[in-house]
Design an enzyme around this catalytic site. Sequence first.
Site, PDB file in Angstrom:
ATOM      1  CD1 TRP A 116       2.224   2.724  -0.431  1.00 36.12           C
ATOM      2  CD2 TRP A 116       3.522   0.996   0.001  1.00 36.12           C
ATOM      3  NE1 TRP A 116       1.458   1.481  -0.439  1.00 36.12           N
ATOM      4  CE2 TRP A 116       1.979   0.512  -0.183  1.00 36.12           C
ATOM      5  CE3 TRP A 116       4.629  -0.008   0.443  1.00 36.12           C
ATOM      6  CZ2 TRP A 116       1.882  -0.828   0.117  1.00 36.12           C
ATOM      7  CZ3 TRP A 116       4.093  -1.402   0.698  1.00 36.12           C
ATOM      8  CH2 TRP A 116       2.828  -1.601   0.424  1.00 36.12           C
ATOM      9  CG  ASN A 118      -1.463   0.978  -2.231  1.00 33.65           C
ATOM     10  OD1 ASN A 118      -0.794   1.837  -1.613  1.00 33.65           O
ATOM     11  ND2 ASN A 118      -3.043   0.611  -2.219  1.00 33.65           N
ATOM     12  CG  ASP A 119      -5.228  -0.030  -4.595  1.00 23.81           C
ATOM     13  OD1 ASP A 119      -4.135  -0.804  -3.996  1.00 23.81           O
ATOM     14  OD2 ASP A 119      -6.398   0.166  -4.008  1.00 23.81           O
ATOM     15  CD1 TRP A 143      -0.993   1.400   2.062  1.00 21.17           C
ATOM     16  CD2 TRP A 143      -1.467   2.084   3.997  1.00 21.17           C
ATOM     17  NE1 TRP A 143      -2.284   2.017   2.126  1.00 21.17           N
ATOM     18  CE2 TRP A 143      -2.657   2.356   3.381  1.00 21.17           C
ATOM     19  CE3 TRP A 143      -1.360   2.541   5.461  1.00 21.17           C
ATOM     20  CZ2 TRP A 143      -3.678   2.912   3.833  1.00 21.17           C
ATOM     21  CZ3 TRP A 143      -2.233   3.087   6.043  1.00 21.17           C
ATOM     22  CH2 TRP A 143      -3.705   3.401   5.331  1.00 21.17           C
ATOM     23  CB  SER A 176      -8.596   3.230  -4.927  1.00 18.95           C
ATOM     24  OG  SER A 176      -7.361   2.830  -4.591  1.00 18.95           O
ATOM     25  NE  ARG A 244     -11.269  -0.007   0.796  1.00 18.82           N
ATOM     26  CZ  ARG A 244     -11.765  -0.698   2.010  1.00 18.82           C
ATOM     27  NH1 ARG A 244     -12.269  -0.032   2.987  1.00 18.82           N
ATOM     28  NH2 ARG A 244     -11.404  -2.106   2.431  1.00 18.82           N
ATOM     29  CD  GLU A 289      -9.716  -3.333  -0.621  1.00 18.99           C
ATOM     30  OE1 GLU A 289      -9.248  -2.617   0.712  1.00 18.99           O
ATOM     31  OE2 GLU A 289      -8.801  -4.314  -0.859  1.00 18.99           O
TER      32      GLU A 289
END
Length: 538
Positions: A116, A118-119, A143, A176, A244, A289
Amino acid sequence: MAFTLSGSMNAEDLTLKITKKYLNLPVSHQKERAVMTLAVDGKPVRSFDIRLASAEPDYWVFCDVSSFKGKQIKISYRGDAAGMDKIYQADEIAGQDSLYKETNRPQIHYTQRRGWNNDPNGLIYYEGEYHLFYQHNPYERDWGNMHWGHAVSKDLIHWEELPIALFPDEHGTMFSGSAVIDYKNTAGFNKGNIPAMVAVYTADSPEKQVQCIAYSLDKGRTWTKYDGNPVVDSKAKWNSHDTRDPKVFWYEPTGKWVMVLNERDGHSIYNSDDLKHWTFESHITGFWECPELFELPVDGVTGNKKWVMYGASGTYMIGSFDGRTFVPESGKYYYSTGTIYAAQTFTNIPSGDGRRIQIGWGRISHPGMPFNGTMLLPTVLSLRTTKDGIRLFSEPIKELEALQIAKGQWKDLSAEKAGELLQPYNHTGSLRIRTTLSLSHATNAGLSLYGQNLLDYDMNFNKVNGVFYSPEDMTSMEISVDIILDKTSVEVFVDGGAYSYSMERRADSNNKDGFRFWGNNIQVKNLEVYELQSIWNK
């Protein structure tokens, strides 16, 4: 399949001597996740959740164990251990022979070999390489198990996947963050004339989210985490778990590092002299975020610059920044919608280039594949004066043109004729179409592919694919689009990047039309077609 295990095994553990680069691990989504631990000399070196297959796996994932070559390793699994005997080591990952040629593998977008993503994280240019770090679960196409994956490119188009950069640790999993080059050795990590590449990231645990740093002295290939982590622990200040996604950059006017950190209900600004000790300066609400904050010239005029702040959704404000406080002047606006999320821009771009280059995560699935998620195409961001004020524009980078093979260019076509010219490309995996439509008698018009509207322009309600859009010329009867299709995705840039959107490519199995321009008596004023070569071609 050649099994190369050697060692002892009981119902719980498997012990073997590492002689190859990878452990290949079978995954089944019929199984529940359970913790697998790899230990060397009695000390855990890897720990992660995995759905270990006991029968025929859905797909295979891998664990790079090259750093343990020659050592005995013990594998423990808390779940159904019936699949332990399927684990094998090899110098290639399972499925290497079909890698990048899979049925639903994107051909012009970056995807990881397995698992997987993502960001995007830590986007940075250094000594001829663009670094793309990203949120990554190596052990499943869903995820979880957040690591920092890593890839590099010399042209922002062709990518080489490198070993994982950051692994979960005692502070949590790797969420992240961003990366900088510490040319002034403010943190003291530099070695001789080699400046440290410093990653600033969130460690996530059930208790809280804290900010940590790690450094690399070999162009991001290996990393050392700072012994004094975490460097920011702000849960108590905000009474929130949500602290975060630090974006860090050097602000020359004050000679300090700036961190933009999402905390609870918005973005906070912190300052630091050394990347280790941070002081809270200000906070602005309204974002969620993945903060970004950067300066751009307006209309290319270097003497007229504005700051842009955005969050993960891509909505942005335009304003001023003095190193401690961002003051919004206008917004929030959107410039891009659809699958894009958590976009980040590159730091350390050479001054001679001058572009603000962005990559966003594309929330796009790839049916039947052992991987999930993709990075959208890199785009160049700019501020331009419009009838509504200063706005952010986004256009594909010029490097994409290196993949293009021109197939045709035509002018002043009927919808029927333009559709006929596109028919040979109905099944082309990667394609770029530039076109301008004149609506004339129509109040709405567009272009579809097997029933999916790539463009649906409703001039009456000022909408493009259902989202409000007002053209620069308020009475315009025309719309121009740059459409980029990959196997599983569509990206569309409207009127030179004034608005863009991305979506999953979905054909209607009952639709036989292929490409079709539609709209009452519309004219296709311009049509350009390019096939796009695979970025994985060697």
